[in-house]
Design a protein around this motif. Structure first.
Motif, PDB file in Angstrom:
ATOM      1  N   ARG A  68       0.782  -1.172   0.037  1.00 61.05           N
ATOM      2  CA  ARG A  68      -0.127   0.203  -0.302  1.00 61.05           C
ATOM      3  C   ARG A  68       0.817   1.181   0.034  1.00 61.05           C
ATOM      4  N   MET A  69       1.852   1.198   0.709  1.00 58.36           N
ATOM      5  CA  MET A  69       2.984   2.154   0.437  1.00 58.36           C
ATOM      6  C   MET A  69       3.459   2.539  -0.871  1.00 58.36           C
ATOM      7  N   LEU A  70       3.615   1.423  -1.778  1.00 58.60           N
ATOM      8  CA  LEU A  70       4.383   1.384  -3.068  1.00 58.60           C
ATOM      9  C   LEU A  70       3.226   1.988  -3.729  1.00 58.60           C
ATOM     10  N   ALA A  71       1.810   1.705  -3.388  1.00 53.74           N
ATOM     11  CA  ALA A  71       0.614   2.136  -4.400  1.00 53.74           C
ATOM     12  C   ALA A  71       0.469   3.624  -3.859  1.00 53.74           C
ATOM     13  N   GLY A  72       0.760   4.220  -2.920  1.00 48.57           N
ATOM     14  CA  GLY A  72       0.633   5.378  -2.344  1.00 48.57           C
ATOM     15  C   GLY A  72      -0.779   5.731  -1.461  1.00 48.57           C
ATOM     16  N   PHE A  73      -1.400   4.506  -1.090  1.00 51.17           N
ATOM     17  CA  PHE A  73      -2.252   4.482  -0.335  1.00 51.17           C
ATOM     18  C   PHE A  73      -2.066   4.774   1.167  1.00 51.17           C
ATOM     19  N   GLU A  74      -0.551   4.507   1.496  1.00 53.49           N
ATOM     20  CA  GLU A  74       0.035   4.884   2.942  1.00 53.49           C
ATOM     21  C   GLU A  74       1.189   5.582   2.814  1.00 53.49           C
ATOM     22  N   THR A  75       1.454   6.508   3.688  1.00 52.11           N
ATOM     23  CA  THR A  75       2.978   7.269   3.621  1.00 52.11           C
ATOM     24  C   THR A  75       3.731   6.569   4.352  1.00 52.11           C
ATOM     25  N   PRO A  76       4.956   6.484   4.103  1.00 50.04           N
ATOM     26  CA  PRO A  76       5.970   5.892   5.097  1.00 50.04           C
ATOM     27  C   PRO A  76       6.412   7.050   6.219  1.00 50.04           C
ATOM     28  N   THR A  77       6.486   6.342   7.316  1.00 47.81           N
ATOM     29  CA  THR A  77       6.859   7.247   8.475  1.00 47.81           C
ATOM     30  C   THR A  77       8.240   7.767   8.358  1.00 47.81           C
ATOM     31  N   SER A  78       9.146   6.680   7.723  1.00 50.33           N
ATOM     32  CA  SER A  78      10.455   7.316   7.317  1.00 50.33           C
ATOM     33  C   SER A  78      11.036   6.312   6.238  1.00 50.33           C
ATOM     34  N   GLY A  79      12.054   6.714   5.362  1.00 47.72           N
ATOM     35  CA  GLY A  79      12.690   6.060   4.281  1.00 47.72           C
ATOM     36  C   GLY A  79      12.041   6.571   3.208  1.00 47.72           C
ATOM     37  N   MET A  88       9.026   8.359  -5.052  1.00 45.81           N
ATOM     38  CA  MET A  88       7.392   8.283  -4.816  1.00 45.81           C
ATOM     39  C   MET A  88       6.988   9.305  -3.895  1.00 45.81           C
ATOM     40  N   ALA A  89       7.647  10.026  -3.046  1.00 40.98           N
ATOM     41  CA  ALA A  89       7.333  10.882  -1.981  1.00 40.98           C
ATOM     42  C   ALA A  89       6.349  12.015  -2.463  1.00 40.98           C
ATOM     43  N   GLY A  90       5.116  12.054  -2.105  1.00 42.04           N
ATOM     44  CA  GLY A  90       4.335  13.086  -2.481  1.00 42.04           C
ATOM     45  C   GLY A  90       3.467  12.996  -3.588  1.00 42.04           C
ATOM     46  N   ILE A  91       3.889  11.876  -4.390  1.00 43.53           N
ATOM     47  CA  ILE A  91       3.066  11.327  -5.393  1.00 43.53           C
ATOM     48  C   ILE A  91       1.647  10.612  -5.064  1.00 43.53           C
ATOM     49  N   PRO A  92       0.600  11.145  -5.554  1.00 44.75           N
ATOM     50  CA  PRO A  92      -0.738  10.515  -5.083  1.00 44.75           C
ATOM     51  C   PRO A  92      -0.762   9.133  -6.105  1.00 44.75           C
ATOM     52  N   PRO A  93      -1.582   8.325  -5.584  1.00 45.41           N
ATOM     53  CA  PRO A  93      -1.759   6.964  -6.191  1.00 45.41           C
ATOM     54  C   PRO A  93      -2.094   7.200  -7.669  1.00 45.41           C
ATOM     55  N   TYR A  94      -2.931   8.180  -8.087  1.00 45.41           N
ATOM     56  CA  TYR A  94      -3.396   8.148  -9.529  1.00 45.41           C
ATOM     57  C   TYR A  94      -2.380   8.814 -10.417  1.00 45.41           C
TER      58      TYR A  94
END
Length: 385
Positions: A68-79, A88-94
């Motif tokens: 889900r983090m790879l898909a963008g549905f969850e955001t990593p706490t760190s890393g 992928m930081a900040g890029i929405p799922p769509y």
């Protein structure tokens, strides 16, 4: 060059063996917390383009959170998470070059098969001619041409699964994410669909990442498997390596059926190791090396199919054989599973399987028979606790 993989791999496709080959997906020191609960703990992982990769583990191990983090549905706490070299930081799922197929399939019940497949393409405002061409291609690849006008409720579970797969692939993502995609199918259909997935992935040359708790499914479809436990990677390797050379007692016990024998190392030499099972009654000679010392307690792991079983008594001085009494039998048609009580006072159980290669057996092994179980010096692996 890295160590060559154990077991079958696709010809000319083993990029993980080449340290200079760039990863297509990279998780770099990724941690995900939900309050005080750590779902993924400082995890780093590399997945390669065109790879069919499986995240395998029990409930709550963090595999779905990672996807889900790879898909963008969850955001990593760190890393950081990279896909095709892009952070992928900040890029929405769509906006991500990935698509996700859910276990529930999430088909639109009021739309036909072809309209379900076309939905995402219309949302992207593709030309009608291109939409028609892609829908036709997906219908062909998933063998759904004759069902194009049907609604989801008019389809079987396997057909609905293929519609969801076709819809996910129609947008031509760089990565297809599969979250327990075959969980709703019966066993026979699930096995058939696994091979269909493999053929489709090979033909389309799309990177597939599947999350599953089904060990057999992961072993069947994946080029490599990441076994997860408590938010961490326990082992990442090919299916054959995971099965034949588990890195820990946890992996050995989690994947398939196995005998785990607690034993002490009594001798070490250039030729291997001698073990004495804690419950006694026999010795084990292994050609494996171990960094454990003489006197240390280890686990000897051996798969049931590598244990030979015969009626009779043990031979004096023979290596890796132990007498026992048949305690339980499971007849599965193609194979039989024998549970035998072995060791001092029959306090330990050893499992053996053998193929039923003949339809008729004149003197089958049965309950309470005295038997001899034996195995080669190279049959098992020595693991620390």
């Amino acid at each position: 060059m890295a160590k060559k993989s154990i077991g079958p791999v696709r010809r000319e496709f083993s990029p993980w063996e080449h340290p200079d080959h760039p990863p297509f997906i990279e998780f770099r020191n990724v941690t995900k917390k939900f309050g005080d609960f750590v779902a993924v703990n400082n995890l780093s992982l590399e997945i390669y383009e065109r790879e069919f990769f499986a995240l395998l583990g029990g409930s709550g191990c963090g595999k779905t959170t990672l996807m889900r983090m790879l898909a963008g549905f969850e955001t990593p706490t760190s890393g950081q998470i990279f896909l095709d070299g892009q952070d992928m930081a900040g890029i929405p799922p769509y906006r991500r070059p990935s698509n996700m197929m859910f276990q529930s399939y999430a088909l639109f019940p009021h739309m036909s098969v072809e309209k379900n497949i076309a939905f995402g393409l219309k949302q992207d405002k593709l030309p009608a001619s291109e939409i028609d061409a892609r829908v036709a291609e997906m219908l062909r690849l998933t063998k759904l041409e004759q069902f194009a006008k049907r609604k989801p409720h008019q389809l079987s579970g396997g057909q609905r699964q293929r519609v969801a797969l076709a819809r996910s692939l129609a947008k031509r993502p760089k990565v297809l994410l599969l979250d327990e995609p075959l969980g709703a199918l019966d066993r026979k259909l699930r096995e058939e669909t696994q091979f269909e997935l493999m053929n489709l992935q090979t033909e389309l040359k799309v990177t597939f990442l599947i999350v599953t708790h089904d060990q057999e499914e992961a072993m069947t479809v994946a080029d490599r498997i990441a076994v997860m436990d408590k938010g961490e990677l326990v082992q990442v390797a090919t299916p054959a390596e995971i099965y034949e050379a588990p890195s820990s007692k946890f992996v050995a016990d989690f994947i398939g059926d196995i005998n785990l024998i607690e034993a002490k190392i009594t001798e070490k030499s250039a030729d291997g190791v001698r073990l004495q099972p804690v419950k006694g009654g026999f010795t084990i000679d292994s050609d494996q090396t171990s960094d454990a010392d003489v006197g240390d307690t280890v686990w000897y792991a051996i798969r049931p199919e590598k244990v030979r079983i015969a009626q009779g008594r043990t031979e004096e001085g023979a290596v890796n054989q132990v007498g026992g009494v048949v305690w339980d039998i499971g007849y599965l048609g193609d194979v039989s599973i024998i549970h035998a009580k072995v060791g001092a006072d029959h306090h330990d159980t050893l499992r053996a399987t053998f193929a039923n290669v003949s339809r008729m057996v004149e003197n089958p092994i049965t309950w309470d028979d005295e038997v001899v179980l034996s195995f080669g010096r190279d049959a098992g692996v020595i693991l620390k606790g």
